[in-house]
Enzyme design. Sequence first.
Site, PDB file in Angstrom:
ATOM      1  N   CYS A   7     -36.499 -20.922 -10.474  1.00 16.14           N
ATOM      2  CA  CYS A   7     -37.224 -20.505  -9.266  1.00 16.14           C
ATOM      3  C   CYS A   7     -36.784 -21.363  -8.093  1.00 16.14           C
ATOM      4  CB  CYS A   7     -38.729 -20.652  -9.470  1.00 16.14           C
ATOM      5  SG  CYS A   7     -39.341 -19.794 -10.929  1.00 16.14           S
ATOM      6  N   GLY A   8     -35.904 -20.807  -7.280  1.00 16.48           N
ATOM      7  CA  GLY A   8     -35.381 -21.536  -6.126  1.00 16.48           C
ATOM      8  C   GLY A   8     -36.197 -21.225  -4.895  1.00 16.48           C
ATOM      9  N   ASN A   9     -35.724 -21.696  -3.750  1.00 10.73           N
ATOM     10  CA  ASN A   9     -36.469 -21.474  -2.514  1.00 10.73           C
ATOM     11  C   ASN A   9     -36.374 -20.045  -2.018  1.00 10.73           C
ATOM     12  OD1 ASN A   9     -37.874 -23.927  -1.466  1.00 10.73           O
ATOM     13  ND2 ASN A   9     -35.873 -24.788  -1.947  1.00 10.73           N
ATOM     14  N   GLY A  99     -35.052 -33.213  -6.911  1.00  8.91           N
ATOM     15  CA  GLY A  99     -35.240 -31.788  -7.211  1.00  8.91           C
ATOM     16  C   GLY A  99     -34.931 -31.500  -8.672  1.00  8.91           C
ATOM     17  N   MET A 100     -35.811 -30.755  -9.329  1.00 10.89           N
ATOM     18  CA  MET A 100     -35.621 -30.493 -10.755  1.00 10.89           C
ATOM     19  C   MET A 100     -34.373 -29.677 -11.028  1.00 10.89           C
ATOM     20  SD  MET A 100     -37.544 -32.108 -12.707  1.00 10.89           S
ATOM     21  CE  MET A 100     -37.204 -31.275 -14.247  1.00 10.89           C
ATOM     22  N   ASP A 101     -33.977 -28.802 -10.099  1.00 15.09           N
ATOM     23  CA  ASP A 101     -32.733 -28.056 -10.306  1.00 15.09           C
ATOM     24  C   ASP A 101     -31.537 -29.013 -10.332  1.00 15.09           C
ATOM     25  OD1 ASP A 101     -33.100 -28.598  -7.585  1.00 15.09           O
ATOM     26  OD2 ASP A 101     -32.416 -26.625  -6.904  1.00 15.09           O
TER      27      ASP A 101
HETATM   28  N1  LIG Z   1     -25.935 -11.675  -5.925  1.00 10.80           N
HETATM   29  C1  LIG Z   1     -26.207 -12.625  -5.022  1.00 10.80           C
HETATM   30  N2  LIG Z   1     -27.450 -12.749  -4.543  1.00 10.80           N
HETATM   31  C2  LIG Z   1     -27.764 -13.700  -3.650  1.00 10.80           C
HETATM   32  N3  LIG Z   1     -26.882 -14.576  -3.173  1.00 10.80           N
HETATM   33  C3  LIG Z   1     -25.617 -14.494  -3.612  1.00 10.80           C
HETATM   34  C4  LIG Z   1     -25.219 -13.533  -4.549  1.00 10.80           C
HETATM   35  N4  LIG Z   1     -23.904 -13.726  -4.810  1.00 10.80           N
HETATM   36  C5  LIG Z   1     -23.521 -14.748  -4.039  1.00 10.80           C
HETATM   37  N5  LIG Z   1     -24.518 -15.210  -3.299  1.00 10.80           N
HETATM   38  C6  LIG Z   1     -24.436 -16.326  -2.385  1.00 10.80           C
HETATM   39  O1  LIG Z   1     -25.081 -17.398  -3.019  1.00 10.80           O
HETATM   40  C7  LIG Z   1     -25.798 -18.188  -2.091  1.00 10.80           C
HETATM   41  C8  LIG Z   1     -27.137 -18.486  -2.713  1.00 10.80           C
HETATM   42  O2  LIG Z   1     -26.836 -19.203  -3.888  1.00 10.80           O
HETATM   43  P1  LIG Z   1     -27.893 -19.469  -5.006  1.00 10.80           P
HETATM   44  O3  LIG Z   1     -28.385 -18.176  -5.519  1.00 10.80           O
HETATM   45  O4  LIG Z   1     -27.276 -20.453  -5.903  1.00 10.80           O
HETATM   46  O5  LIG Z   1     -29.003 -20.111  -4.099  1.00 10.80           O
HETATM   47  P2  LIG Z   1     -30.112 -21.106  -4.496  1.00 10.80           P
HETATM   48  O6  LIG Z   1     -29.908 -22.397  -3.796  1.00 10.80           O
HETATM   49  O7  LIG Z   1     -30.327 -21.127  -5.959  1.00 10.80           O
HETATM   50  O8  LIG Z   1     -31.237 -20.419  -3.780  1.00 10.80           O
HETATM   51  P3  LIG Z   1     -32.653 -20.835  -4.005  1.00 10.80           P
HETATM   52  O9  LIG Z   1     -33.061 -21.468  -2.738  1.00 10.80           O
HETATM   53  O10 LIG Z   1     -33.291 -19.534  -4.318  1.00 10.80           O
HETATM   54  O11 LIG Z   1     -32.586 -21.817  -5.150  1.00 10.80           O
HETATM   55  C9  LIG Z   1     -25.859 -17.413  -0.791  1.00 10.80           C
HETATM   56  O12 LIG Z   1     -25.139 -18.151   0.190  1.00 10.80           O
HETATM   57  C10 LIG Z   1     -25.130 -16.111  -1.059  1.00 10.80           C
HETATM   58  O13 LIG Z   1     -24.141 -15.918  -0.079  1.00 10.80           O
HETATM   59  C1  LIG Z   2     -32.615 -29.637  -2.405  1.00 12.19           C
HETATM   60  C2  LIG Z   2     -33.220 -28.448  -3.127  1.00 12.19           C
HETATM   61  C3  LIG Z   2     -33.990 -27.594  -2.134  1.00 12.19           C
HETATM   62  C4  LIG Z   2     -32.068 -27.617  -3.703  1.00 12.19           C
HETATM   63  O1  LIG Z   2     -32.543 -26.491  -4.365  1.00 12.19           O
HETATM   64  C5  LIG Z   2     -34.146 -28.901  -4.299  1.00 12.19           C
HETATM   65  O2  LIG Z   2     -33.412 -29.645  -5.219  1.00 12.19           O
HETATM   66  C6  LIG Z   2     -35.322 -29.724  -3.814  1.00 12.19           C
HETATM   67  O3  LIG Z   2     -36.268 -29.194  -3.319  1.00 12.19           O
HETATM   68  N1  LIG Z   2     -35.243 -31.065  -3.991  1.00 12.19           N
HETATM   69  C7  LIG Z   2     -36.290 -31.990  -3.638  1.00 12.19           C
HETATM   70  C8  LIG Z   2     -35.780 -33.038  -2.706  1.00 12.19           C
HETATM   71  C9  LIG Z   2     -34.735 -33.943  -3.333  1.00 12.19           C
HETATM   72  O4  LIG Z   2     -34.044 -33.572  -4.296  1.00 12.19           O
HETATM   73  O5  LIG Z   2     -34.603 -35.067  -2.826  1.00 12.19           O
HETATM   74  K   LIG Z   3     -30.603 -23.711  -6.778  1.00 15.72           K
END
Ligand SMILES: Nc1ncnc2c1ncn2[C@@H]1O[C@H](COP(=O)(O)OP(=O)(O)OP(=O)(O)O)[C@@H](O)[C@H]1O
Ligand SMILES: CC(C)(CO)[C@@H](O)C(=O)NCCC(=O)O
Ligand SMILES: [K+]
EC number: 2.7.1.33
Length: 249
Positions: A7-9, A99-101
């Site tokens: 679950c990203g932003n 950030g957990m991701d």
């Molecule tokens: N199918 C797709 N859907 C959405 N974004 C895509 C897709 N394919 C490539 N992208 C690109 O990926 C980027 C988003 O990457 P990603 O999905 O890794 O974001 P994220 O950081 O995980 O977002 P979140 O904030 O939801 O975590 C955008 O810049 C977009 O251009």
């Molecule tokens: C930086 C993001 C937004 C990337 O998804 C996420 O890892 C996050 O919200 N991190 C918390 C702040 C930090 O990692 O310092």
């Molecule tokens: K991410």
Amino acid sequence: MILELDCGNSLIKWRVLSKIDGVVASGIAHSDDELLVTLESYESLSLSHGRLVSVRSDLETTGLIERLDSTFGFSCQQAKPVASFLGVKNGYSDYERLGMDRWLALLGGFKLAGNKACVVIDLGTAVTSDFVDQIGQHAGGFICPGIPLMRRELQTHTRRIRYNPELEATNGHPLPGRNTMHAVEGGCVYMLRGFVRTQYDLALELLGADFAVFLTGGDAELVKDVIPTSRVVPDLVFDGLALACPVDS
Ligand SMILES: Nc1ncnc2c1ncn2[C@@H]1O[C@H](COP(=O)(O)OP(=O)(O)OP(=O)(O)O)[C@@H](O)[C@H]1O
Ligand SMILES: CC(C)(CO)[C@@H](O)C(=O)NCCC(=O)O
Ligand SMILES: [K+]
């Protein structure tokens, strides 16, 4: 079957794993509602477990976990911050703030590197880099805007940068732009490429010559040739999630 959620932003990335067949379904959802509707529409999925990583607020995350429980009848495990795990030591002064991701991608990267030094760069809405040395010590990392944020800031804070980015997806290695859209979209790609280059140079200083570079996130393909030895691993966060939240049975 196990439901995995990142679950990203901006988006929720999901996939379903079967013990026998591996990944049997995957997708992206723009909201909790869309996710639940999509999952319910698959008649062949029999979800028995779930695990999730979220960088959203606790309220939003618990809300989703509760809805999954009431819809499918399983409680989703959530990856939670820890100071160290599987030989990797969180380098933040307050480990819960990382950030957990990022943490999960780092766990996945260190394992994939064969417990050796590595740099993990996640190119999504935000771009992050993280460095871990050969003994598993995380040195910290960097956070900067990714393409969607750079693009939006330019459009918000200028009067004449106006175009619809959906007309043309950002392309690989652009030539100088001859219109506003190409100038901005190409400029953003070069910002990412420049960032990736500097992270590599810094890794040489911090980690010595022997380290792996992993690229993940939606825009990883746009920068992969900047570091010829890098590997694009689209599911690195999910790899880390499986390590942090193992499911037995
Ligand atoms: N199918 C797709 N859907 C959405 N974004 C895509 C897709 N394919 C490539 N992208 C690109 O990926 C980027 C988003 O990457 P990603 O999905 O890794 O974001 P994220 O950081 O995980 O977002 P979140 O904030 O939801 O975590 C955008 O810049 C977009 O251009
Ligand atoms: C930086 C993001 C937004 C990337 O998804 C996420 O890892 C996050 O919200 N991190 C918390 C702040 C930090 O990692 O310092
Ligand atoms: K991410």
